[in-house]
Enzyme design. Sequence first.
Site, PDB file in Angstrom:
ATOM      1  N   LYS A  50      -0.099  -7.719  -2.908  1.00 22.47           N
ATOM      2  CA  LYS A  50      -1.383  -7.111  -3.246  1.00 22.47           C
ATOM      3  C   LYS A  50      -1.160  -5.667  -3.685  1.00 22.47           C
ATOM      4  CE  LYS A  50      -4.564  -5.910  -0.026  1.00 22.47           C
ATOM      5  NZ  LYS A  50      -5.077  -4.581  -0.388  1.00 22.47           N
ATOM      6  N   ARG A  67      -3.616  -8.830  12.749  1.00 22.94           N
ATOM      7  CA  ARG A  67      -2.647  -8.101  13.558  1.00 22.94           C
ATOM      8  C   ARG A  67      -1.939  -9.041  14.524  1.00 22.94           C
ATOM      9  NH1 ARG A  67      -3.022  -5.092  10.147  1.00 22.94           N
ATOM     10  NH2 ARG A  67      -3.452  -2.869  10.145  1.00 22.94           N
ATOM     11  N   THR A  74     -13.267  -4.851   6.604  1.00 23.05           N
ATOM     12  CA  THR A  74     -12.876  -5.229   7.974  1.00 23.05           C
ATOM     13  C   THR A  74     -12.764  -4.031   8.904  1.00 23.05           C
ATOM     14  OG1 THR A  74     -10.663  -5.344   7.033  1.00 23.05           O
ATOM     15  CG2 THR A  74     -11.714  -7.414   7.539  1.00 23.05           C
ATOM     16  N   GLN A 124      -8.230  -0.911  11.661  1.00 24.49           N
ATOM     17  CA  GLN A 124      -8.924  -2.195  11.531  1.00 24.49           C
ATOM     18  C   GLN A 124      -9.746  -2.464  12.783  1.00 24.49           C
ATOM     19  OE1 GLN A 124      -9.170  -3.675   8.836  1.00 24.49           O
ATOM     20  NE2 GLN A 124      -7.287  -3.786   7.648  1.00 24.49           N
ATOM     21  N   ASP A 176      -6.179  -5.501  -6.049  1.00 26.72           N
ATOM     22  CA  ASP A 176      -7.255  -5.177  -5.095  1.00 26.72           C
ATOM     23  C   ASP A 176      -7.851  -3.822  -5.457  1.00 26.72           C
ATOM     24  OD1 ASP A 176      -8.887  -4.942  -2.870  1.00 26.72           O
ATOM     25  OD2 ASP A 176      -7.254  -4.541  -1.470  1.00 26.72           O
ATOM     26  N   LEU A 177      -8.625  -3.786  -6.552  1.00 26.72           N
ATOM     27  CA  LEU A 177      -9.287  -2.520  -6.916  1.00 26.72           C
ATOM     28  C   LEU A 177     -10.772  -2.576  -6.568  1.00 26.72           C
ATOM     29  CD1 LEU A 177      -7.546  -1.479 -10.284  1.00 26.72           C
ATOM     30  CD2 LEU A 177      -6.888  -0.993  -7.939  1.00 26.72           C
ATOM     31  N   LYS A 178     -11.213  -3.672  -6.001  1.00 24.47           N
ATOM     32  CA  LYS A 178     -12.601  -3.808  -5.498  1.00 24.47           C
ATOM     33  C   LYS A 178     -13.608  -3.200  -6.472  1.00 24.47           C
ATOM     34  CE  LYS A 178     -11.306  -3.593  -0.588  1.00 24.47           C
ATOM     35  NZ  LYS A 178      -9.899  -3.154  -0.692  1.00 24.47           N
ATOM     36  N   PHE A 179     -13.703  -3.773  -7.656  1.00 28.31           N
ATOM     37  CA  PHE A 179     -14.613  -3.220  -8.665  1.00 28.31           C
ATOM     38  C   PHE A 179     -16.060  -3.209  -8.168  1.00 28.31           C
ATOM     39  CE2 PHE A 179     -11.089  -4.883 -11.370  1.00 28.31           C
ATOM     40  CZ  PHE A 179     -10.639  -3.650 -11.800  1.00 28.31           C
ATOM     41  N   HIS A 180     -16.735  -2.105  -8.399  1.00 25.87           N
ATOM     42  CA  HIS A 180     -18.130  -1.962  -7.956  1.00 25.87           C
ATOM     43  C   HIS A 180     -18.838  -1.044  -8.956  1.00 25.87           C
ATOM     44  CE1 HIS A 180     -20.967  -1.361  -4.242  1.00 25.87           C
ATOM     45  NE2 HIS A 180     -21.560  -1.924  -5.284  1.00 25.87           N
ATOM     46  N   ASP A 181     -19.486  -1.673  -9.938  1.00 23.97           N
ATOM     47  CA  ASP A 181     -20.112  -0.878 -10.985  1.00 23.97           C
ATOM     48  C   ASP A 181     -21.194  -1.747 -11.647  1.00 23.97           C
ATOM     49  OD1 ASP A 181     -20.509   1.107 -13.043  1.00 23.97           O
ATOM     50  OD2 ASP A 181     -18.427   1.744 -12.729  1.00 23.97           O
ATOM     51  N   ASP A 228       0.817  -1.207   0.000  1.00 21.88           N
ATOM     52  CA  ASP A 228       0.000   0.000   0.000  1.00 21.88           C
ATOM     53  C   ASP A 228       0.853   1.260   0.000  1.00 21.88           C
ATOM     54  OD1 ASP A 228      -2.411  -1.343  -0.134  1.00 21.88           O
ATOM     55  OD2 ASP A 228      -2.674  -1.440   2.035  1.00 21.88           O
ATOM     56  N   GLY A 243      -0.681  -5.733   5.676  1.00 22.05           N
ATOM     57  CA  GLY A 243      -0.059  -4.545   5.088  1.00 22.05           C
ATOM     58  C   GLY A 243       0.896  -3.886   6.054  1.00 22.05           C
ATOM     59  N   ARG A 244       0.374  -2.908   6.794  1.00 20.29           N
ATOM     60  CA  ARG A 244       1.219  -2.042   7.631  1.00 20.29           C
ATOM     61  C   ARG A 244       2.151  -2.757   8.608  1.00 20.29           C
ATOM     62  NH1 ARG A 244      -3.888   1.689   8.723  1.00 20.29           N
ATOM     63  NH2 ARG A 244      -4.785  -0.357   8.255  1.00 20.29           N
ATOM     64  N   ASN A 296     -21.825  -4.674 -17.007  1.00 17.36           N
ATOM     65  CA  ASN A 296     -21.055  -4.523 -18.242  1.00 17.36           C
ATOM     66  C   ASN A 296     -19.688  -3.878 -17.976  1.00 17.36           C
ATOM     67  OD1 ASN A 296     -20.880  -4.468 -21.248  1.00 17.36           O
ATOM     68  ND2 ASN A 296     -20.782  -2.258 -20.860  1.00 17.36           N
TER      69      ASN A 296
HETATM   70  O1  C5P Z   1      -2.292  -2.428   6.659  1.00 18.81           O
HETATM   71  P1  C5P Z   1      -3.314  -3.500   6.779  1.00 18.81           P
HETATM   72  O2  C5P Z   1      -2.747  -4.839   7.245  1.00 18.81           O
HETATM   73  O3  C5P Z   1      -4.517  -3.074   7.584  1.00 18.81           O
HETATM   74  O4  C5P Z   1      -3.795  -3.744   5.274  1.00 18.81           O
HETATM   75  C1  C5P Z   1      -4.910  -4.531   4.944  1.00 18.81           C
HETATM   76  C2  C5P Z   1      -5.145  -4.432   3.476  1.00 18.81           C
HETATM   77  O5  C5P Z   1      -6.289  -5.201   3.138  1.00 18.81           O
HETATM   78  C3  C5P Z   1      -5.391  -3.022   2.976  1.00 18.81           C
HETATM   79  O6  C5P Z   1      -4.780  -2.944   1.702  1.00 18.81           O
HETATM   80  C4  C5P Z   1      -6.897  -2.939   2.837  1.00 18.81           C
HETATM   81  O7  C5P Z   1      -7.267  -2.086   1.794  1.00 18.81           O
HETATM   82  C5  C5P Z   1      -7.253  -4.379   2.485  1.00 18.81           C
HETATM   83  N1  C5P Z   1      -8.620  -4.802   2.800  1.00 18.81           N
HETATM   84  C6  C5P Z   1      -9.180  -4.731   4.060  1.00 18.81           C
HETATM   85  N2  C5P Z   1     -10.481  -5.139   4.276  1.00 18.81           N
HETATM   86  C7  C5P Z   1     -11.195  -5.659   3.269  1.00 18.81           C
HETATM   87  C8  C5P Z   1     -10.633  -5.754   1.994  1.00 18.81           C
HETATM   88  C9  C5P Z   1      -9.331  -5.321   1.795  1.00 18.81           C
HETATM   89  O8  C5P Z   1      -8.512  -4.317   4.997  1.00 18.81           O
HETATM   90  N3  C5P Z   1     -12.418  -6.111   3.494  1.00 18.81           N
END
Ligand code: C5P
Length: 237
Positions: A32, A185, A123, A194, A59-64, A10, A214-215, A67
């Site tokens: 990701k 975590r 989440t 989160q 992870d662009l989470k398409f929502h449209d 990220d 991620g973090r 088509n």
């Molecule tokens: O930094 P962290 O561990 O919180 O990153 C979690 C990753 O998962 C982020 O890129 C966040 O956008 C993604 N994510 C999420 N919850 C979802 C879907 C994706 O936290 N339901």
Amino acid sequence: MRDRLIVALDTDDGEDIDWLSGTLVEVVRWVKIGFQAFSTLGTEGFPWLNARGHKVFLDLKFHDIPNTVARDVNTMTKHGANMINVHASGGLEMMQAARDSADDAAYEENIPRPILLGVTLLTSIDETGFQQNFGSERQLTKQVVYLAQLAQEAGLDGVVASPLEIETIRKACGDNFLIVTPGIRPKWAESNDQRRITTPAEAIRRGADYIVVGRPIIEAEDPLEAAGMILDEMREG
Ligand code: C5P
């Protein structure tokens, strides 16, 4: 476990992406890419990361409308995304269109079909947040399971959900349905924004197929060491 940890890159800093992916490939297969990294790498990022030995979760989470999502997913499959997600709340028809277009693109390019996932509920949303934001009296877990079953009916490979819902989804959707869980975590990391979280060991114990982190890794002083510690915790689970 190397194949079951997905690291969220990220950041939009190309040098960071380069360094992180190059370093982490020693211990981690999946990375990701969200909007930040995608804005820097573009579609060139897929072959570039693949060549380094990574598989790429877009992870662009398409929502449209169906088509548009079908075209989005078709394009990204052709460019080589290995895992793609769409919002399950986009509906059955939209998810079916995404599945069909991903399969068509993979067939045309003679490449494996990408793993297609439905995002249930983010989440970062807890029970109170769900009721406030969605004006729903329904229990959050019920909503998550409902969306997971809808994704399964549409032919998706699995869902993105919080670790707290793994067991309920598993019961409703069976063993062959993938469950990918962010909101992970380790005890030594901060929870940040989160809400519905658990440790790496607990997520694996509950039956997650993949965990997304991620973090706790990318912001660690030593990301390779942090990833190694998380992999150890996953093995405990
Ligand atoms: O930094 P962290 O561990 O919180 O990153 C979690 C990753 O998962 C982020 O890129 C966040 O956008 C993604 N994510 C999420 N919850 C979802 C879907 C994706 O936290 N339901």
